[in-house]
Design an enzyme around this catalytic site. Structure first.
Site, PDB file in Angstrom:
ATOM      1  N   LEU A  19     -54.542  69.609  18.790  1.00 35.63           N
ATOM      2  CA  LEU A  19     -55.966  69.328  18.627  1.00 35.63           C
ATOM      3  C   LEU A  19     -56.527  69.943  17.351  1.00 35.63           C
ATOM      4  O   LEU A  19     -57.513  69.460  16.801  1.00 35.63           O
ATOM      5  CB  LEU A  19     -56.747  69.859  19.839  1.00 35.63           C
ATOM      6  CG  LEU A  19     -56.359  69.275  21.202  1.00 35.63           C
ATOM      7  CD1 LEU A  19     -57.114  69.988  22.318  1.00 35.63           C
ATOM      8  CD2 LEU A  19     -56.641  67.778  21.253  1.00 35.63           C
ATOM      9  N   GLY A  20     -55.904  71.016  16.892  1.00 35.06           N
ATOM     10  CA  GLY A  20     -56.387  71.676  15.682  1.00 35.06           C
ATOM     11  C   GLY A  20     -55.604  72.939  15.422  1.00 35.06           C
ATOM     12  O   GLY A  20     -54.831  73.392  16.269  1.00 35.06           O
ATOM     13  N   SER A  21     -55.787  73.498  14.231  1.00 31.25           N
ATOM     14  CA  SER A  21     -55.082  74.741  13.907  1.00 31.25           C
ATOM     15  C   SER A  21     -55.915  75.572  12.952  1.00 31.25           C
ATOM     16  O   SER A  21     -56.750  75.045  12.204  1.00 31.25           O
ATOM     17  CB  SER A  21     -53.720  74.438  13.289  1.00 31.25           C
ATOM     18  OG  SER A  21     -53.865  73.663  12.112  1.00 31.25           O
ATOM     19  N   GLY A  22     -55.705  76.894  13.004  1.00 26.87           N
ATOM     20  CA  GLY A  22     -56.414  77.821  12.130  1.00 26.87           C
ATOM     21  C   GLY A  22     -55.443  78.759  11.466  1.00 26.87           C
ATOM     22  O   GLY A  22     -54.233  78.482  11.416  1.00 26.87           O
ATOM     23  N   TYR A  24     -54.337  81.675  12.333  1.00 29.81           N
ATOM     24  CA  TYR A  24     -53.323  82.349  13.158  1.00 29.81           C
ATOM     25  C   TYR A  24     -53.119  81.696  14.524  1.00 29.81           C
ATOM     26  O   TYR A  24     -52.446  82.247  15.389  1.00 29.81           O
ATOM     27  CB  TYR A  24     -53.667  83.845  13.334  1.00 29.81           C
ATOM     28  CG  TYR A  24     -54.974  84.119  14.042  1.00 29.81           C
ATOM     29  CD1 TYR A  24     -55.044  84.187  15.431  1.00 29.81           C
ATOM     30  CD2 TYR A  24     -56.146  84.334  13.315  1.00 29.81           C
ATOM     31  CE1 TYR A  24     -56.229  84.447  16.076  1.00 29.81           C
ATOM     32  CE2 TYR A  24     -57.340  84.594  13.956  1.00 29.81           C
ATOM     33  CZ  TYR A  24     -57.375  84.660  15.341  1.00 29.81           C
ATOM     34  OH  TYR A  24     -58.563  84.917  15.977  1.00 29.81           O
ATOM     35  N   THR A  26     -52.917  77.711  16.907  1.00 32.88           N
ATOM     36  CA  THR A  26     -52.908  76.250  17.022  1.00 32.88           C
ATOM     37  C   THR A  26     -53.351  75.892  18.434  1.00 32.88           C
ATOM     38  O   THR A  26     -52.964  76.553  19.400  1.00 32.88           O
ATOM     39  CB  THR A  26     -51.501  75.687  16.751  1.00 32.88           C
ATOM     40  OG1 THR A  26     -51.068  76.129  15.463  1.00 32.88           O
ATOM     41  CG2 THR A  26     -51.507  74.170  16.775  1.00 32.88           C
ATOM     42  N   LYS A  43     -54.912  77.480  23.406  1.00 37.64           N
ATOM     43  CA  LYS A  43     -54.881  78.078  22.068  1.00 37.64           C
ATOM     44  C   LYS A  43     -53.664  78.996  21.998  1.00 37.64           C
ATOM     45  O   LYS A  43     -53.584  79.985  22.740  1.00 37.64           O
ATOM     46  CB  LYS A  43     -56.174  78.869  21.836  1.00 37.64           C
ATOM     47  CG  LYS A  43     -56.338  79.430  20.437  1.00 37.64           C
ATOM     48  CD  LYS A  43     -57.728  80.076  20.339  1.00 37.64           C
ATOM     49  CE  LYS A  43     -58.053  80.497  18.926  1.00 37.64           C
ATOM     50  NZ  LYS A  43     -59.440  80.997  18.834  1.00 37.64           N
ATOM     51  N   ASP A 136     -70.525  83.286  13.875  1.00 35.38           N
ATOM     52  CA  ASP A 136     -69.765  82.237  13.167  1.00 35.38           C
ATOM     53  C   ASP A 136     -70.161  80.861  13.696  1.00 35.38           C
ATOM     54  O   ASP A 136     -69.313  80.012  13.967  1.00 35.38           O
ATOM     55  CB  ASP A 136     -68.264  82.469  13.330  1.00 35.38           C
ATOM     56  CG  ASP A 136     -67.439  81.633  12.334  1.00 35.38           C
ATOM     57  OD1 ASP A 136     -68.005  81.207  11.305  1.00 35.38           O
ATOM     58  OD2 ASP A 136     -66.247  81.402  12.596  1.00 35.38           O
TER      59      ASP A 136
END
Length: 468
Positions: A19-22, A24, A26, A43, A136
């Site tokens: 679905l998404g990654s940052g 540190y 996924t 996550k 944030d």
């Protein structure tokens, strides 16, 4: 698929699409093997990628999500770990994030933005009461439960802190595009930075881009460090309440920015009429009073009460999930709207008579205002409002009524006793009555479309989706 790209393994779950990654972590869509294949999001945080700051962020996120439970905050169902990963198992949001939602539609109608803002404000009020600041806030951290009639879910609490308006942390946190200027310029900031971020999100949803949108980091830095007032585009046209909130949120100086108490009470946020279990009870109480006034022949008072009741009935209709109860409520709402429209005709005729009778008084007042250019100008605007009203241009007329009344009320407070003051007071009363009537008329039209099943949010989404 190459082994290196395969999702991690977690007992009792089947991890599927990414679905998404940052930096540190996924996030994957996953199915629980038991419990009728419950869909969740997981996550996956790689332990190898964690530095001290990342560990602190992760622990903060787990701590907060474990203790907060709110309809518009992402639910943490569980967390687990193995030798390679830490897993945060949350509810799955099929609608993606708000950033993508805005991007695929370019801009959102004000009414849709207001619904989303109510939900975000509700979550922030809940957090504020616990002295938790997100730090944030951005569209990428706001998820949509689904595409059809979505509910917002505030997520990603990695930067969140327990803090109040008096606290002043030193570490820089958040995303620059949505970051309050004081976080960059002074490094001393408090909970009010979240209000700035709400303003940026609101601006982006309404105008299609953030106020500091830039082609390079140096351009972004220049805009953040600038002392220029944030200018609002003239198009699309916004309601006065929406424009006022935006201007108060996007104040560079946090001491001039709207406070949390003022934000939660603001007319555009309108938490009072947010869909909830209490709205039906409030609506019922008001409609009983409306029927009593109606029976007594007090048409103007009855119309006002019907309109106030409908302000609660419409969100109550959206809140009701049982199909049979919803249909029964919709039928009642349609009856109340029909009666309100009948009363509008009765009240309007007497209202317009008063308005037209006021023309001679208005002309006399203009003659008496020859030495007061500001008063004369405001009366000219009032005449233009009446002309637009006669043409049937309700929206333009209301804008002009409000514009003239803003000036005339100031003039009245400074006017000395005498015939001119008496005429001015009478003129204001007449214009205010007509402006209030037009407001109620426009609301009734909106309620009619919503109560007939054309639910604002899902209708807009369906229209937008049909273009994709």
């Amino acid at each position: 698929m190459a082994a290196g790209w395969a999702p991690p393994r977690l007992e009792d779950f089947i991890l599927t699409e990414k679905l998404g990654s940052g930096s540190y972590a996924t996030v994957y869509k996953a199915y629980r093997k038991r419990n009728a294949r419950e869909v969740v999001a997981i996550k996956c945080v790689s332990k190898k990628s964690l530095n001290k700051a990342a560990v602190e962020n992760l622990l903060t996120e787990i701590e907060i999500l474990k203790t907060v439970h709110h309809p518009h905050i992402l639910e943490l169902k569980d967390f687990q770990w193995d030798q390679d990963y830490i897993f945060l198992i949350t509810e799955y949001c099929a609608g993606g994030d708000l950033s993508r939602f805005i991007r695929t539609r370019r801009i959102l109608p004000e009414r849709i933005v207001q619904v989303f803002l109510q939900q975000l404000a509700s979550a922030l009020k809940f957090l504020h009461e616990k002295n938790i600041s997100h730090l944030d806030l951005k569209p990428q951290n706001i998820l949509l439960s689904r595409l059809d009639r979505p509910h917002l879910k505030l997520a990603d609490f990695g930067f969140a802190q327990h803090m109040s308006s008096e606290d002043a942390p030193q570490a820089l946190r958040g995303s620059p595009l949505y970051m309050a200027p004081e976080m960059v310029c002074s490094k001393h900031y408090d909970a009010r930075v979240d209000l700035w971020s709400v303003g940026v999100i609101l601006y982006e949803a309404l105008f299609g881009k953030a106020p500091f949108a830039s082609k390079s980091f140096s351009e972004l830095e220049e805009k953040i460090l600038s002392h220029k007032t944030i200018e609002l585009p003239t198009r699309p046209r916004l309601s006065p309440e929406c424009r006022d909130l935006l201007q108060q949120l996007l104040q560079r100086d946090p001491d001039k920015r709207i406070s949390f108490i003022e934000f939660f009470a603001h007319l555009f946020v309108d938490l009072e009429h947010m869909p909830s279990a209490e709205t039906l009870e409030k609506a019922t109480r008001l409609v009983v009073e409306a029927v009593e006034k109606d029976s007594a022949g007090e048409h103007s008072a009855a119309l006002t009460l019907y309109c106030k009741a409908l302000e609660y009935f419409i969100p109550a209709l959206h809140y009701e999930s049982d199909a049979k109860r919803k249909e029964a409520m919709r039928s009642k709402v349609c009856q109340y709207i029909s009666r309100a429209e009948e009363l509008k005709v009765l009240v309007s005729s007497s209202n317009k008579t008063l308005l037209m009778q006021g023309i001679s008084g208005r002309e006399l007042l203009k003659e008496m205002a020859q030495d007061k250019p500001r008063l004369f100008s405001a009366l000219e605007v009032a005449s233009a409002a009446v002309a637009k009203d006669e043409e049937g241009c309700a929206c333009d007329a209301l804008d002009l009524y409000q514009q003239s009344l803003g000036e005339l009320l100031l003039m009245l407070s400074a006017e000395s006793p005498g015939r001119r003051r008496e005429l001015l007071h009478a003129e204001i009363q007449t214009l205010m009555g007509r402006a209030e009537f037009l407001k109620e008329q426009m609301k009734t039209s909106q309620w009619k479309s919503e109560s007939l099943g054309q639910e604002v949010l899902s209708e807009s989404v369906r229209n937008s989706c049909s273009l994709q």
